[in-house]
Scaffold this motif. Structure first.
Motif, PDB file in Angstrom:
ATOM      1  N   PRO A  21       0.805  -1.231   0.000  1.00 12.88           N
ATOM      2  CA  PRO A  21       0.000   0.000   0.000  1.00 12.88           C
ATOM      3  C   PRO A  21       0.835   1.277   0.000  1.00 12.88           C
ATOM      4  CG  PRO A  21      -0.810  -1.582   1.616  1.00 12.88           C
ATOM      5  CD  PRO A  21       0.489  -2.112   1.122  1.00 12.88           C
ATOM      6  N   SER A  22       2.076   1.208   0.502  1.00 12.93           N
ATOM      7  CA  SER A  22       2.899   2.416   0.605  1.00 12.93           C
ATOM      8  C   SER A  22       3.611   2.776  -0.694  1.00 12.93           C
ATOM      9  CB  SER A  22       3.949   2.233   1.709  1.00 12.93           C
ATOM     10  OG  SER A  22       4.837   1.175   1.374  1.00 12.93           O
ATOM     11  N   GLU A  23       3.679   1.844  -1.662  1.00  7.10           N
ATOM     12  CA  GLU A  23       4.521   2.078  -2.825  1.00  7.10           C
ATOM     13  C   GLU A  23       4.121   3.294  -3.652  1.00  7.10           C
ATOM     14  OE1 GLU A  23       5.962  -0.807  -6.382  1.00  7.10           O
ATOM     15  OE2 GLU A  23       6.649  -1.186  -4.348  1.00  7.10           O
ATOM     16  N   PRO A  24       2.817   3.542  -3.920  1.00  9.30           N
ATOM     17  CA  PRO A  24       2.487   4.748  -4.691  1.00  9.30           C
ATOM     18  C   PRO A  24       2.798   6.059  -3.962  1.00  9.30           C
ATOM     19  CG  PRO A  24       0.677   3.166  -4.723  1.00  9.30           C
ATOM     20  CD  PRO A  24       1.640   2.715  -3.670  1.00  9.30           C
ATOM     21  N   PHE A  25       3.062   5.981  -2.666  1.00 11.17           N
ATOM     22  CA  PHE A  25       3.275   7.189  -1.869  1.00 11.17           C
ATOM     23  C   PHE A  25       4.677   7.240  -1.268  1.00 11.17           C
ATOM     24  CE2 PHE A  25      -1.097   5.683  -1.646  1.00 11.17           C
ATOM     25  CZ  PHE A  25      -1.796   6.774  -2.163  1.00 11.17           C
ATOM     26  N   TYR A 300      11.024   7.327 -11.342  1.00  8.31           N
ATOM     27  CA  TYR A 300      11.155   8.740 -10.961  1.00  8.31           C
ATOM     28  C   TYR A 300       9.902   9.562 -11.228  1.00  8.31           C
ATOM     29  CZ  TYR A 300      16.053   7.556 -10.446  1.00  8.31           C
ATOM     30  OH  TYR A 300      17.223   6.966 -10.035  1.00  8.31           O
ATOM     31  N   VAL A 301       8.781   8.909 -11.516  1.00  5.39           N
ATOM     32  CA  VAL A 301       7.572   9.676 -11.797  1.00  5.39           C
ATOM     33  C   VAL A 301       6.983  10.287 -10.526  1.00  5.39           C
ATOM     34  CG1 VAL A 301       5.902   7.777 -11.585  1.00  5.39           C
ATOM     35  CG2 VAL A 301       5.481   9.645 -13.203  1.00  5.39           C
ATOM     36  N   GLN A 302       7.148   9.626  -9.391  1.00  9.17           N
ATOM     37  CA  GLN A 302       6.582  10.188  -8.158  1.00  9.17           C
ATOM     38  C   GLN A 302       7.207  11.524  -7.768  1.00  9.17           C
ATOM     39  OE1 GLN A 302       5.920   7.581  -4.790  1.00  9.17           O
ATOM     40  NE2 GLN A 302       5.517   5.822  -6.119  1.00  9.17           N
ATOM     41  N   ALA A 315      -4.536  16.579  -1.446  1.00  5.42           N
ATOM     42  CA  ALA A 315      -5.049  15.270  -1.844  1.00  5.42           C
ATOM     43  C   ALA A 315      -4.032  14.539  -2.716  1.00  5.42           C
ATOM     44  CB  ALA A 315      -6.372  15.423  -2.597  1.00  5.42           C
ATOM     45  N   LEU A 316      -3.884  13.249  -2.457  1.00  7.99           N
ATOM     46  CA  LEU A 316      -3.013  12.398  -3.255  1.00  7.99           C
ATOM     47  C   LEU A 316      -3.855  11.322  -3.923  1.00  7.99           C
ATOM     48  CD1 LEU A 316      -0.050  11.857  -0.749  1.00  7.99           C
ATOM     49  CD2 LEU A 316       0.033  13.167  -2.860  1.00  7.99           C
ATOM     50  N   VAL A 321      -4.118   6.014  -9.610  1.00  7.65           N
ATOM     51  CA  VAL A 321      -3.415   6.050 -10.891  1.00  7.65           C
ATOM     52  C   VAL A 321      -2.617   4.768 -11.111  1.00  7.65           C
ATOM     53  CG1 VAL A 321      -1.644   7.277 -12.218  1.00  7.65           C
ATOM     54  CG2 VAL A 321      -3.317   8.566 -10.894  1.00  7.65           C
ATOM     55  N   GLU A 322      -1.911   4.313 -10.090  1.00 12.70           N
ATOM     56  CA  GLU A 322      -1.142   3.088 -10.229  1.00 12.70           C
ATOM     57  C   GLU A 322      -2.055   1.882 -10.462  1.00 12.70           C
ATOM     58  OE1 GLU A 322       1.906   2.672 -10.625  1.00 12.70           O
ATOM     59  OE2 GLU A 322       2.951   4.393  -9.781  1.00 12.70           O
TER      60      GLU A 322
END
Length: 492
Positions: A21-25, A300-302, A315-316, A321-322
């Motif tokens: 769950p933490s990977e997109p953030f 490197y998109v984040q 808001a994130l 998106v992922e």
């Protein structure tokens, strides 16, 4: 032990190890109040460590995996995931985060053991089905992780630290699964079974058994295993240790293992044979070039999203998106296997078209600098890549003898990592240019545009040679020109 038991354990392991769950953030967590790192520290000093670690460990881990017969390396991978998220949750500072990236590099490199184990404990007739189950489990875990992380942030208003704790908990659950797996009796290189083997973990028997296993593996690669699409690294991982290349090429049928010198000799001979084929060389060149750029954009998109996102907007939506990018990429890859197209004739124009689309997406992310444009372009970018890499996967597999396509996938991925390490060192690393994130993405856009231009020139050259008039009265000329005028046959 029945073959369904390791299949279930592998599916559980694949699901929970991909549930992150933490990977997109991750970038938001590192640059936020929890770790308070700067963009320069995250992008130019921390993230490059993963690229270097993955590249340095890939080939040694490949041999070690075979020598140890997979299970110990699966345990090492599970432990590396636990170490990665334990460091992320409790440690602070640049050095600790660089250690985290090293652990994640170990986990990525040892992923080779996951699919290698499958093909050592199940009968050849079940390769395609089991591949579908295991690949589906990892895909479902990845999508579920991104979606659950987003829901925790948007609905439950959970701090990002709680997402890291949830990821660590999932990694701890995954860590338990490999311990219950049986150790295979055989492996590809160092532990080859005698000719009397059979059954689920049976040995590498006569030529007919090897041919049946290779045919089943080719079907799994070309059809993605029960319709489940593959990431590029999965295609390499699945193929790399599966085919009994040493036994098939050297004709050895006795028990015992092969020495390291024999293994390296056979790899060298197969390498020279494989890459002497011009069509395969073209597909492999695109594979290596595009995968390098794809890794850079995804890695490197984040940080780009963090710069583009309005400062007043808290808001994130990275998780949504992922999740959408994963599912749309899977759908695009699945569609390739369902549509009947002569990729031998239209493959290179497709490479030009979709490489141009990928370049346009990267330019849009860099130049428009609107968060919603970035999100949309990223989803389209990943879908285009998954579509093309699926085409390249089964075209390469179809153009090789069954015993050698595994090596090609491994070499292509290694070349992609080598290019990525060079690009990272020059563009990203603080020891090189250490460019800011917008300058990096401008270079990545130019990189994909250059790939499209290279293959456009190849298409134009092929058209020009086809339209060249035949030279009359030259003995044997007709046959040679007829062969050169025909499109390359990448499938039997």
């Amino acid at each position: 032990m029945a073959s369904w038991v390791p299949t279930v354990l592998l599916c559980l392991y694949g699901f929970f190890s991909s549930l992150r769950p933490s990977e997109p953030f991750l970038t938001a967590f590192l640059m936020g109040p929890d770790r308070n790192l700067s963009e320069t520290q995250v992008v130019n000093e921390i993230y490059p460590v993963w690229t270097y670690s993955y590249l340095a460990l890939l080939f040694p881990v490949f041999l070690l995996t075979d020598f140890l017969r997979y299970k110990p390396v699966l345990v090492l991978q599970a432990a590396s995931f636990v170490a990665t998220y334990a460091v992320l949750l409790w440690a602070r500072g640049v050095l600790a985060m660089q250690l985290l990236e090293f652990f994640f590099g170990v986990a990525t490199a040892t992923e080779v053991a996951y699919y290698a184990y499958i093909y050592s404990v199940v009968p050849p007739a079940r390769y395609q089905r089991v591949t579908g189950y295991c690949r589906g489990a990892t895909l479902l875990g990845s999508a579920a992780g991104s979606l659950s992380g987003q829901l925790l942030v948007s609905v439950a208003r959970a701090p990002l630290r709680h997402l890291v704790a949830a990821t660590l908990a999932a990694a701890a659950v995954a860590f338990a699964a490999p311990w219950f797996l049986p150790t295979p009796d055989r492996s590809l290189f160092f532990h080859q079974s005698g000719s009397g083997g059979g059954g689920g973990s049976g040995g590498g028997g006569g030529g007919s058994e090897r041919g049946g296993e290779a045919a089943a593996a080719a079907a799994a690669v070309q059809r993605g295993g029960d319709g489940v699409p593959e990431r590029p690294e999965d295609a390499e991982i699945k193929a790399l240790l599966k085919v009994k290349a040493v036994a098939a090429v050297s004709g050895g049928d006795g028990g015992g293992g092969s020495g390291l010198a024999d293994v390296l000799r056979v790899l060298r001979e197969d390498f020279l044979r494989c890459y002497s084929q011009r069509p395969l060389l073209a597909w492999s060149a695109w594979w290596a070039l595009s995968t390098c750029g794809y890794f850079q954009v995804v890695n490197y998109v984040q940080p780009l999203w963090e710069r583009v996102r309005p400062p007043h907007d808290l808001a994130l939506y990275n998780g949504y998106v992922e999740t959408l990018a994963t599912l749309l990429g899977a759908l695009a890859a699945f569609a390739v296997g369902s549509v009947r197209v002569s990729w031998a004739a239209w493959g290179e124009p497709a490479l030009v078209l979709f490489s141009s689309v990928m370049a346009a997406c990267v330019f849009a992310m860099d130049l428009v600098r609107d968060i919603w444009v970035c999100y949309g372009a990223y989803v389209l970018f990943r879908a285009a890549y998954m579509l093309l890499i699926t085409i390249a996967t089964f075209q390469i597999a179809a153009s090789l003898s069954m015993q050698r396509y595994a090596l090609v996938f491994g070499v292509n991925t290694f070349m992609a990592l080598l290019l990525q390490a060079a690009l990272t060192l020059v563009v990203v690393d603080a020891a090189g240019l250490g460019l800011d994130i917008f300058s990096q993405f401008l270079i990545y856009g130019c990189y994909f545009a250059a790939i499209a231009a290279i293959f456009l020139l190849a298409v134009l050259y092929k058209l020009a040679t086809r339209r060249r008039p035949k030279r009359p009265d030259v003995p044997g000329n007709s046959e040679g020109e007829t062969e050169s005028a025909a499109p390359p046959r990448l499938s039997p």
